[in-house]
Design a protein around this motif. Structure first.
Motif, mmCIF file in Angstrom:
data_model
loop_
_atom_site.group_PDB
_atom_site.id
_atom_site.type_symbol
_atom_site.label_atom_id
_atom_site.label_comp_id
_atom_site.label_asym_id
_atom_site.label_seq_id
_atom_site.Cartn_x
_atom_site.Cartn_y
_atom_site.Cartn_z
ATOM 1 N N SER A 131 0.847 -1.188 0.000
ATOM 2 C CA SER A 131 0.000 0.000 0.000
ATOM 3 C C SER A 131 0.883 1.237 0.000
ATOM 4 C CB SER A 131 -0.904 0.005 1.236
ATOM 5 O OG SER A 131 -1.556 1.249 1.391
ATOM 6 N N THR A 132 0.580 2.174 -0.886
ATOM 7 C CA THR A 132 1.403 3.381 -0.998
ATOM 8 C C THR A 132 0.640 4.652 -0.657
ATOM 9 O OG1 THR A 132 0.909 3.545 -3.364
ATOM 10 C CG2 THR A 132 2.888 2.330 -2.738
ATOM 11 N N SER A 133 -0.598 4.517 -0.204
ATOM 12 C CA SER A 133 -1.378 5.687 0.191
ATOM 13 C C SER A 133 -2.452 5.247 1.168
ATOM 14 C CB SER A 133 -2.015 6.362 -1.034
ATOM 15 O OG SER A 133 -2.945 5.501 -1.641
ATOM 16 N N ALA A 134 -3.034 6.223 1.873
ATOM 17 C CA ALA A 134 -4.011 5.908 2.914
ATOM 18 C C ALA A 134 -5.264 5.252 2.358
ATOM 19 C CB ALA A 134 -4.377 7.181 3.671
ATOM 20 N N ASP A 135 -5.592 5.527 1.102
ATOM 21 C CA ASP A 135 -6.811 4.953 0.521
ATOM 22 C C ASP A 135 -6.548 3.662 -0.240
ATOM 23 O OD1 ASP A 135 -5.445 6.031 -1.576
ATOM 24 O OD2 ASP A 135 -7.092 7.251 -2.349
ATOM 25 N N GLU A 136 -5.344 3.131 -0.141
ATOM 26 C CA GLU A 136 -4.988 1.884 -0.806
ATOM 27 C C GLU A 136 -4.836 0.803 0.250
ATOM 28 O OE1 GLU A 136 -1.725 0.299 -4.116
ATOM 29 O OE2 GLU A 136 -1.413 2.188 -3.073
ATOM 30 N N ARG A 141 0.746 7.494 7.007
ATOM 31 C CA ARG A 141 0.629 7.415 5.559
ATOM 32 C C ARG A 141 1.128 8.667 4.861
ATOM 33 N NH1 ARG A 141 -1.645 2.746 4.337
ATOM 34 N NH2 ARG A 141 -0.127 3.039 2.673
ATOM 35 N N GLN A 142 2.177 9.266 5.456
ATOM 36 C CA GLN A 142 2.895 10.341 4.793
ATOM 37 C C GLN A 142 4.098 9.746 4.060
ATOM 38 O OE1 GLN A 142 3.392 12.879 8.413
ATOM 39 N NE2 GLN A 142 2.383 14.433 7.187
ATOM 40 N N LYS A 143 4.631 10.470 3.105
ATOM 41 C CA LYS A 143 5.717 9.952 2.275
ATOM 42 C C LYS A 143 7.059 10.473 2.769
ATOM 43 C CE LYS A 143 4.989 9.025 -1.939
ATOM 44 N NZ LYS A 143 4.724 9.017 -3.405
ATOM 45 N N ASN A 196 6.193 4.125 1.608
ATOM 46 C CA ASN A 196 5.915 5.548 1.455
ATOM 47 C C ASN A 196 7.195 6.335 1.245
ATOM 48 O OD1 ASN A 196 3.047 6.072 1.559
ATOM 49 N ND2 ASN A 196 3.103 5.241 3.627
#
Length: 424
Positions: free
Chosen positions: A112-117, A391-393, A124
């Motif tokens: 998962s690479t984002s909060a909605d994934e 979920r910040q990069k 990240n």
């Protein structure tokens, strides 16, 4: 159902094949020297174009050599096969607490690479796509994965056991996994193989076949969010290459530390004085520093070394807050992009991990091989985990975890893994 699985068909070193990962080097000549001194090193397979006899050839053109070297290593007994195993892993060094982990396979669709994934594997950090393509090509050519993705079991999610249980695969899974791995390695007897790395650490591995012990470790390893600590390119390569599972070492926050991740700029786009003036114009405080350049002990101020002088630079806080104000993010945005006009992927920028001390970076500038050294305090493990769980990069190349999992100790044969994994 856990997202962590045994390796369907592993090839386990019998000794002599261990290597630093392909991306741990600031100088390609070091890779060539290591391969020359130890031709059995897995580095000769992972970086075939850096082998002494292949210099001048492209990575793609040298891939057939990687295939040949791996076949020879399997044929000459450098690796032995094993079925349906996880591999216990312990790293020790005098004066250091042991680090524990386990080699296993992890479902690629959990990345998962984002909060909605959705997914339990959190990646990240920005990557360099050219490196990803090389990893995809290597896996396709050799049919094996040679180096693992390092995952931190944060134990942040309630899982298959009691949510509040101390040892269930829930929110305390990270601590429970650490204890379970320590107990398993202590009880495992003599290791299947050992390897000593460039820093003098001993890497030891033990095979663990099917049974209750393996089941317990798999459940704990998959009992919460798994944060990619090292191997962002390798994990993305698994996705692009459409691999159902990827090879990982799952470890715990208590087993690792983060060292500095510095930068060298080989060629400035301005004079050093002009660069400093641009930084001041951007609101940074710039002050000369007496004595040798050093990595700052804590965040907030970086050091620059150019033309024989060291400067302390404190950037103005950005309006975004959080990860945007990490020193690595400010270096990328204010120093590299704005003041020097360089994209982070520019070939003039070398990302230098914590294995190289400040005096090495200074020496590169003094020798004329670089014009600027950028020394940045390391991110803390706690901050790294917090940024990922929020979920910040993370800024690219901002975390140099130690100790690193060695490449070439445990390989995963991809044909067997694809056949074993359920259809997507």
């Amino acid at each position: 159902m856990t997202v962590v699985h045994p390796i369907t068909r592993a090839w386990v070193t019998t000794g002599g094949t261990g290597a630093q990962n392909y991306d741990e080097f600031a100088d390609d000549a070091e890779i060539t020297a290591i391969i020359r001194d130890n031709p059995a090193s897995a580095l000769a397979i992972e970086m075939p174009h850096r082998a002494p006899e292949s210099l001048g050839r492209s990575f793609t053109d040298a891939l057939p050599d990687a295939v040949t070297r791996l076949a020879q290593a399997r044929a000459d007994g450098s690796y032995t096969p094993a079925e349906q195993v996880v591999v216990l892993y312990r790293i020790t060094a005098p004066g250091e607490e042991p680090g524990y982990g386990m080699f296993a396979m992890v479902d690629t669709d959990q990345i998962s690479t984002s909060a909605d994934e959705p997914g339990l594997v959190i990646r990240n950090e920005d990557v360099f796509i050219a490196k990803v393509r090389e990893r995809v090509a290597l896996a396709e050519a050799t049919g094996h994965l040679l180096s693992p993705v390092l995952l931190l079991q944060t134990g942040n999610r309630a899982g298959g056991g009691e949510a509040g249980g101390d040892d269930g695969p829930g929110r305390n899974a990270g601590e429970a996994l650490h204890r379970a791995l320590a107990e398993a390695t202590d009880a495992a007897g003599a290791p299947a193989a050992t390897d000593i790395d460039q820093a003098g650490r001993t890497h030891a591995i033990w095979l663990l076949g099917p049974g209750p012990g393996q089941d317990e470790l798999l459940a704990l390893a998959g009992g919460g969010e798994l944060v990619v600590a090292d191997g962002n390119h390798r994990s993305l390569a698994a996705q692009i290459g459409e691999l159902p599972r990827f090879l990982a070492v799952i470890t715990t926050p208590a087993s690792v530390a983060i060292q500095p991740y510095n930068r060298l700029v080989s060629e400035l786009t301005s004079t050093p004085d002009e660069l400093l003036d641009r930084l001041r114009a951007a609101g940074a405080r710039v002050e000369p520093v007496p004595g040798p350049a050093a990595v700052p002990d804590s965040g907030g101020t970086i050091q620059l070394y150019a033309a024989g002088t060291t400067y302390a630079v404190t950037f103005p806080a950005g309006s975004g807050g959080g990860v945007e104000n990490l020193d690595h993010a400010l270096v990328e945005r204010v120093l590299l992009r704005d003041a020097l006009g360089l994209d982070p992927g520019d070939k003039r920028i070398t990302y230098v991990g914590g294995d190289y001390p400040a005096r090495w970076l200074v020496g590169e500038v003094d020798a004329g091989r670089a014009e600027l050294a950028v020394l940045i305090a390391p991110v803390t493990v706690q901050d790294f985990v917090a940024v990922n769980l929020a979920r910040q990069k993370m800024p690219r190349k901002s975390t140099w975890f130690t100790p690193k999992a060695r490449a070439g100790l445990v390989l995963a044969e991809l044909g067997r893994e694809a056949a074993e994994a359920p259809p997507g």
